[in-house]
Design a protein around this motif. Structure first.
Motif, PDB file in Angstrom:
ATOM      1  N   GLU A 183      35.834  36.136  13.411  1.00 47.52           N
ATOM      2  CA  GLU A 183      35.702  34.708  13.724  1.00 47.52           C
ATOM      3  C   GLU A 183      34.504  34.397  14.621  1.00 47.52           C
ATOM      4  N   PHE A 184      33.979  35.392  15.315  1.00 41.73           N
ATOM      5  CA  PHE A 184      32.857  35.171  16.221  1.00 41.73           C
ATOM      6  C   PHE A 184      31.563  35.030  15.435  1.00 41.73           C
ATOM      7  N   VAL A 185      30.829  33.956  15.691  1.00 39.67           N
ATOM      8  CA  VAL A 185      29.529  33.738  15.061  1.00 39.67           C
ATOM      9  C   VAL A 185      28.411  33.994  16.056  1.00 39.67           C
ATOM     10  N   GLY A 186      28.548  33.480  17.271  1.00 37.31           N
ATOM     11  CA  GLY A 186      27.519  33.672  18.279  1.00 37.31           C
ATOM     12  C   GLY A 186      27.834  32.876  19.519  1.00 37.31           C
ATOM     13  N   GLY A 187      27.003  33.031  20.526  1.00 32.25           N
ATOM     14  CA  GLY A 187      27.186  32.282  21.755  1.00 32.25           C
ATOM     15  C   GLY A 187      26.289  32.826  22.842  1.00 32.25           C
ATOM     16  N   MET A 188      26.099  32.003  23.857  1.00 29.27           N
ATOM     17  CA  MET A 188      25.241  32.392  24.976  1.00 29.27           C
ATOM     18  C   MET A 188      25.665  31.644  26.218  1.00 29.27           C
ATOM     19  N   ALA A 189      25.423  32.266  27.362  1.00 28.46           N
ATOM     20  CA  ALA A 189      25.552  31.566  28.639  1.00 28.46           C
ATOM     21  C   ALA A 189      24.248  30.813  28.877  1.00 28.46           C
ATOM     22  N   LEU A 190      24.326  29.719  29.594  1.00 29.44           N
ATOM     23  CA  LEU A 190      23.144  28.912  29.884  1.00 29.44           C
ATOM     24  C   LEU A 190      22.923  28.831  31.386  1.00 29.44           C
ATOM     25  N   THR A 191      21.675  28.668  31.790  1.00 29.06           N
ATOM     26  CA  THR A 191      21.374  28.476  33.204  1.00 29.06           C
ATOM     27  C   THR A 191      21.632  27.021  33.577  1.00 29.06           C
ATOM     28  N   GLU A 192      21.607  26.733  34.860  1.00 25.61           N
ATOM     29  CA  GLU A 192      21.820  25.363  35.316  1.00 25.61           C
ATOM     30  C   GLU A 192      20.586  24.495  35.131  1.00 25.61           C
TER      31      GLU A 192
ATOM     32  N   TYR B 271      27.886  28.250  25.369  1.00 23.67           N
ATOM     33  CA  TYR B 271      28.531  27.836  24.136  1.00 23.67           C
ATOM     34  C   TYR B 271      29.002  29.063  23.374  1.00 23.67           C
ATOM     35  N   LEU B 272      29.924  28.812  22.489  1.00 22.01           N
ATOM     36  CA  LEU B 272      30.486  29.851  21.636  1.00 22.01           C
ATOM     37  C   LEU B 272      30.652  29.229  20.265  1.00 22.01           C
ATOM     38  N   THR B 273      30.163  29.881  19.238  1.00 14.83           N
ATOM     39  CA  THR B 273      30.356  29.380  17.881  1.00 14.83           C
ATOM     40  C   THR B 273      31.325  30.301  17.169  1.00 14.83           C
ATOM     41  N   VAL B 274      32.340  29.687  16.545  1.00  8.48           N
ATOM     42  CA  VAL B 274      33.347  30.451  15.818  1.00  8.48           C
ATOM     43  C   VAL B 274      33.451  29.913  14.401  1.00  8.48           C
ATOM     44  N   ASP B 275      33.881  30.757  13.496  1.00  6.13           N
ATOM     45  CA  ASP B 275      34.120  30.371  12.111  1.00  6.13           C
ATOM     46  C   ASP B 275      35.600  30.597  11.855  1.00  6.13           C
ATOM     47  N   VAL B 276      36.366  29.504  11.864  1.00  3.83           N
ATOM     48  CA  VAL B 276      37.823  29.575  11.782  1.00  3.83           C
ATOM     49  C   VAL B 276      38.332  28.605  10.729  1.00  3.83           C
ATOM     50  N   ASP B 277      39.618  28.715  10.410  1.00  2.00           N
ATOM     51  CA  ASP B 277      40.212  27.909   9.350  1.00  2.00           C
ATOM     52  C   ASP B 277      40.460  26.455   9.721  1.00  2.00           C
ATOM     53  N   SER B 278      40.577  26.153  11.018  1.00  2.16           N
ATOM     54  CA  SER B 278      40.987  24.797  11.375  1.00  2.16           C
ATOM     55  C   SER B 278      40.571  24.436  12.800  1.00  2.16           C
ATOM     56  N   MET B 279      40.612  23.144  13.069  1.00  4.49           N
ATOM     57  CA  MET B 279      40.370  22.645  14.429  1.00  4.49           C
ATOM     58  C   MET B 279      41.442  23.185  15.366  1.00  4.49           C
ATOM     59  N   GLU B 280      42.644  23.358  14.860  1.00 12.19           N
ATOM     60  CA  GLU B 280      43.731  23.885  15.688  1.00 12.19           C
ATOM     61  C   GLU B 280      43.418  25.294  16.171  1.00 12.19           C
ATOM     62  N   ARG B 281      42.862  26.135  15.291  1.00 11.46           N
ATOM     63  CA  ARG B 281      42.499  27.495  15.695  1.00 11.46           C
ATOM     64  C   ARG B 281      41.359  27.458  16.713  1.00 11.46           C
TER      65      ARG B 281
ATOM     66  N   LEU C 104      39.117  38.248  24.797  1.00  7.44           N
ATOM     67  CA  LEU C 104      39.032  37.247  23.740  1.00  7.44           C
ATOM     68  C   LEU C 104      37.864  37.537  22.805  1.00  7.44           C
ATOM     69  N   MET C 105      36.720  37.920  23.354  1.00 10.04           N
ATOM     70  CA  MET C 105      35.566  38.247  22.522  1.00 10.04           C
ATOM     71  C   MET C 105      35.850  39.439  21.615  1.00 10.04           C
ATOM     72  N   ASP C 106      36.535  40.449  22.124  1.00  7.55           N
ATOM     73  CA  ASP C 106      36.902  41.596  21.286  1.00  7.55           C
ATOM     74  C   ASP C 106      37.778  41.162  20.122  1.00  7.55           C
ATOM     75  N   GLU C 107      38.748  40.283  20.388  1.00  7.38           N
ATOM     76  CA  GLU C 107      39.622  39.771  19.326  1.00  7.38           C
ATOM     77  C   GLU C 107      38.829  38.984  18.285  1.00  7.38           C
ATOM     78  N   LEU C 108      37.919  38.122  18.746  1.00  8.58           N
ATOM     79  CA  LEU C 108      37.139  37.302  17.821  1.00  8.58           C
ATOM     80  C   LEU C 108      36.198  38.152  16.971  1.00  8.58           C
ATOM     81  N   ARG C 109      35.616  39.174  17.563  1.00  8.21           N
ATOM     82  CA  ARG C 109      34.749  40.077  16.788  1.00  8.21           C
ATOM     83  C   ARG C 109      35.560  40.855  15.760  1.00  8.21           C
ATOM     84  N   ALA C 110      36.722  41.347  16.177  1.00 12.75           N
ATOM     85  CA  ALA C 110      37.576  42.133  15.271  1.00 12.75           C
ATOM     86  C   ALA C 110      38.083  41.283  14.104  1.00 12.75           C
ATOM     87  N   SER C 111      38.360  40.018  14.354  1.00 15.58           N
ATOM     88  CA  SER C 111      38.877  39.134  13.291  1.00 15.58           C
ATOM     89  C   SER C 111      37.762  38.557  12.430  1.00 15.58           C
TER      90      SER C 111
END
Length: 114
Positions: free
Chosen positions: A40-49, A78-88, A31-38
């Motif tokens: 749509e990927f802005v950023g994101g990180m894993a968080l500790t507990e 979290y993952l931040t994406v830049d997409v056309d709609s809430m549906e995407r 999924l990350m590869d697809e988002l980077r290629a399109s």
């Protein structure tokens, strides 16, 4: 429009992820590869507990540790994406492995802090 996808997990979903880490990470990587290629990927990180909560009351900061493992769900990242709609954004969240194991939350980003 930018959306923040909040990734939640719990004790049960963490065990499921750990038991099948290679499969889960392969889905995330795909999924990350697809988002980077399109683009749509802005950023994101894993968080500790571990985390800390800060509240200011009458000008005095009150700091507590938490959430604790007693919590039903913890924010795992979290993952931040830049997409056309809430549906995407919803489509992307539904493909993230944690959606099948626990939950994903989607929030539109109002404005960027500069």
């Amino acid at each position: 429009m930018k959306y923040m996808l909040l990734i939640y997990n719990n004790a049960e979903s963490r065990k499921a992820i750990e038991a099948d880490m290679d499969t889960v990470m392969a889905k995330v990587d795909e999924l990350m590869d697809e988002l980077r290629a399109s683009g749509e990927f802005v950023g994101g990180m894993a968080l500790t507990e571990s985390s800390r909560t800060v509240k200011v009351r009458d000008g005095v900061p009150i700091v507590t540790d938490g959430p604790f493992l007693e919590a039903k769900e913890l924010m795992a990242g979290y993952l931040t994406v830049d997409v056309d709609s809430m549906e995407r954004a919803t489509e992307i969240a539904a493909r993230w492995p944690d959606a099948a194991l626990c939950a994903m939350e989607i929030r539109p980003v109002i404005d960027e802090v500069k």
